[in-house]
Design an enzyme around this catalytic site. Structure first.
Site, PDB file in Angstrom:
ATOM      1  N   SER A 254      86.006  57.078  16.080  1.00 35.21           N
ATOM      2  CA  SER A 254      87.160  56.773  16.922  1.00 35.21           C
ATOM      3  C   SER A 254      86.762  55.773  17.996  1.00 35.21           C
ATOM      4  O   SER A 254      85.581  55.446  18.154  1.00 35.21           O
ATOM      5  CB  SER A 254      87.714  58.042  17.557  1.00 35.21           C
ATOM      6  OG  SER A 254      86.918  58.398  18.668  1.00 35.21           O
ATOM      7  N   LYS A 255      87.758  55.334  18.744  1.00 33.43           N
ATOM      8  CA  LYS A 255      87.529  54.267  19.726  1.00 33.43           C
ATOM      9  C   LYS A 255      86.450  54.617  20.738  1.00 33.43           C
ATOM     10  O   LYS A 255      85.816  53.741  21.302  1.00 33.43           O
ATOM     11  CB  LYS A 255      88.834  53.938  20.442  1.00 33.43           C
ATOM     12  CG  LYS A 255      89.743  53.101  19.571  1.00 33.43           C
ATOM     13  CD  LYS A 255      90.817  52.395  20.377  1.00 33.43           C
ATOM     14  CE  LYS A 255      91.716  51.599  19.448  1.00 33.43           C
ATOM     15  NZ  LYS A 255      93.120  51.872  19.635  1.00 33.43           N
ATOM     16  N   ARG A 256      86.278  55.915  20.975  1.00 35.48           N
ATOM     17  CA  ARG A 256      85.276  56.244  21.989  1.00 35.48           C
ATOM     18  C   ARG A 256      83.852  55.925  21.498  1.00 35.48           C
ATOM     19  O   ARG A 256      82.913  55.860  22.281  1.00 35.48           O
ATOM     20  CB  ARG A 256      85.425  57.694  22.465  1.00 35.48           C
ATOM     21  CG  ARG A 256      84.833  58.724  21.585  1.00 35.48           C
ATOM     22  CD  ARG A 256      85.281  60.128  21.959  1.00 35.48           C
ATOM     23  NE  ARG A 256      85.287  60.962  20.790  1.00 35.48           N
ATOM     24  CZ  ARG A 256      84.227  61.588  20.324  1.00 35.48           C
ATOM     25  NH1 ARG A 256      83.077  61.512  20.962  1.00 35.48           N
ATOM     26  NH2 ARG A 256      84.301  62.315  19.237  1.00 35.48           N
ATOM     27  N   HIS A 257      83.679  55.733  20.183  1.00 40.32           N
ATOM     28  CA  HIS A 257      82.359  55.349  19.671  1.00 40.32           C
ATOM     29  C   HIS A 257      82.139  53.839  19.733  1.00 40.32           C
ATOM     30  O   HIS A 257      81.015  53.361  19.668  1.00 40.32           O
ATOM     31  CB  HIS A 257      82.206  55.805  18.215  1.00 40.32           C
ATOM     32  CG  HIS A 257      82.347  57.284  18.049  1.00 40.32           C
ATOM     33  ND1 HIS A 257      83.450  57.868  17.476  1.00 40.32           N
ATOM     34  CD2 HIS A 257      81.540  58.298  18.412  1.00 40.32           C
ATOM     35  CE1 HIS A 257      83.303  59.179  17.481  1.00 40.32           C
ATOM     36  NE2 HIS A 257      82.158  59.469  18.043  1.00 40.32           N
ATOM     37  N   GLY A 258      83.227  53.088  19.801  1.00 42.24           N
ATOM     38  CA  GLY A 258      83.141  51.626  19.771  1.00 42.24           C
ATOM     39  C   GLY A 258      84.370  51.102  19.051  1.00 42.24           C
ATOM     40  O   GLY A 258      85.331  51.834  18.849  1.00 42.24           O
TER      41      GLY A 258
END
Ligand code: GLU
Length: 479
Positions: A254-258
């Protein structure tokens, strides 16, 4: 399989920008088509009009094209089995739903959302898996007419026969399902639009799709889809379900990983060639162990039955490394074209195209992303900031080296890198012999004065690119 032609498809829903996982699915379909001489179709699955948007559709087109995953048939290029956008096919689905009703494979359901919520609630209370109660299965014609007269629009449900359903997945091998666990599911919504499971089968059937290669999050849909094919009397395509792509912490990417959207990766300065090469490795492994390969080389070495059936981890660090490799080896003119949009904060007109290419050439070595060039090329476009090198510039070496270097540089031949190289070598020797400065110290003083950095592009090239006037200007300011 018979001799029929391989036809595969990628069927994204335009409810978001093209996800890197969908790009992987697209790539594997593309590779399979390329390897088998088949056709690769793009179909836009926008039956959910509320969640679909034109902007997302455009993003999907642009991202697939940027990756070079061009389709043989699709909404923009057309083809013999169009339209390729489900929202333009709404008149097709009811016919097939009616056919299933007529043959006794489907029936109208008048249950309201409240009725169904209540059924769900009871199942939950009893802690049993939910299955539709079949309340509407045996309504008489009179009952149905009466409900319709009241203005209630029915949905259409598929009547699921309980049996053991077995299919041979191209990636996962033999898979067995007990269809008795699947309740009668909706194929048409009460608003007259098809559900995903129905639209996908009708379209794959009419578009003569021979192989359905997609993420394993769709495995639970496959038995439903096979039942519909059987009821329609249509040939069943072969299915291949790819393992999921997980984040390094093994959770859903998800976006929190990149970045997760292809367009975001591109904005950050990943090269599409590197992205494509990297996502190929999420499931496919080269037979010779050499991971860096272009798409043609990958296609030649691609066998769908050898694709890994387990999940893959999206290692951003490995992608960064790979991107760096592509940046290092890319044709310099192409790389410069790609780099220019990242450098639009600078006055690029200061330099000729040839000089720009030279700047990129001498700064590309250590970078992993194109956006890294902003920092690494800064001193070519702007006056250096000296805070990092204050100590060096105030030191004894700089005080001696810079004035002499300035007067010498007037005599350098700036059209001749070799000349600059030799003169710098002479200068180092001079300071070593006369002042005992280490060659490194001499160069640090010069680099610090010209770039404000202790590390950076090759010094000879830097001096040559900056040009005599600029070099002298920077030195004068300091001395
Ligand atoms: N529209 C579906 C998706 O985006 C396609 C699934 C399929 O390939 O059947 O997940």
């Amino acid at each position: 399989m018979s001799e029929e032609k391989v036809r595969v498809r990628i069927a994204p829903s335009p409810s978001g920008n093209l996800h890197i996982g969908t790009a992987r699915t697209a790539l594997f379909n593309y590779l399979f088509a390329k390897k088998t001489g088949g056709e690769y179709v793009l179909r836009i699955e926008d039956t959910d009009l509320d969640r679909s948007s034109e902007a997302y559709k455009q993003n999907i087109f642009d991202s697939l094209k940027a990756l070079g995953l061009n389709w043989d048939e699709g909404p923009d290029v057309g083809g013999p089995y169009g339209p390729y956008k489900q929202s333009e096919r709404f008149d097709i689905y009811p016919k097939y739903a009616q056919m299933l009703i007529d043959k006794g494979y489907a029936y109208e359901c008048f249950c309201s959302n409240e009725d169904l919520d209540e059924e769900h609630r009871i199942a939950e209370e009893k802690k049993i898996p939910y299955k539709y109660s079949r309340k509407c299965l045996n309504l008489t014609k009179e009952q149905k007419d009466e409900l319709k007269a009241k203005g209630i629009k029915p949905s259409i449900r598929f009547k699921v026969e309980a049996k053991e359903l077995i299919f041979n997945d191209l990636v996962k091998g033999e898979l067995k399902f007990d269809t008795g666990l699947i309740g009668d599911f909706a194929i048409m919504k009460s608003n007259g639009t098809p559900t995903y499971n129905f639209a996908v089968v009708v379209d794959d059937m009419l578009m003569k799709i021979s192989h359905v290669i997609r993420g394993e999050d769709h495995i639970s849909n496959t038995p439903k889809q096979i039942l519909i094919y059987e009821a329609l009397g249509a040939p069943i395509p072969k299915f291949g379900h790819l393992g999921m792509i997980l984040a390094p912490d093994r959770s859903k990417l998800s976006k929190r990983h990149g970045a997760t959207a292809v367009s975001d990766f591109i904005k950050e300065g990943y090269l599409t060639e590197a992205l494509l090469n990297f996502v190929a490795l999420l499931g496919w492994a080269p037979s010779d162990g050499v991971e860096i390969k272009n798409v043609d080389e990958i296609a030649a070495d691609f066998r769908i039955n050898e694709v890994s059936s387990s999940n893959s981890i999206f290692e951003y660090e490995k992608l960064n490394w790979m991107n760096g490799q592509y940046i290092k080896h890319m044709d310099i003119s192409k790389l410069t074209d790609l780099a220019i949009p990242f450098l639009n904060m600078y006055d690029l007109n200061k330099y000729s195209r040839k000089q720009l290419e030279h700047i990129i050439e001498v700064t590309r070595e250590p970078i992993t992303l194109l956006k890294d060039l902003v920092y690494d090329t800064q001193y070519f476009f702007e006056e250096p900031k000296y805070n990092e090198v204050e100590e060096i510039l105030k030191g004894d070496v700089a005080k001696v080296v810079l004035p002499k270097f300035k007067s010498e540089v007037e005599t350098y031949d700036f059209n001749n890198e070799e000349n600059i190289h030799d003169k710098l070598a002479e200068l180092r020797t001079y300071f070593k012999e006369n002042h005992g400065f280490k060659p490194k110290e001499t160069m640090w003083a010069i680099r610090s004065a010209l770039t404000g950095r202790t590390r950076g592009a090759d010094m000879v090239a830097t001096i040559q690119i900056l040009g005599k006037d600029e070099v002298i200007k920077r030195l004068e300011k300091l001395i």
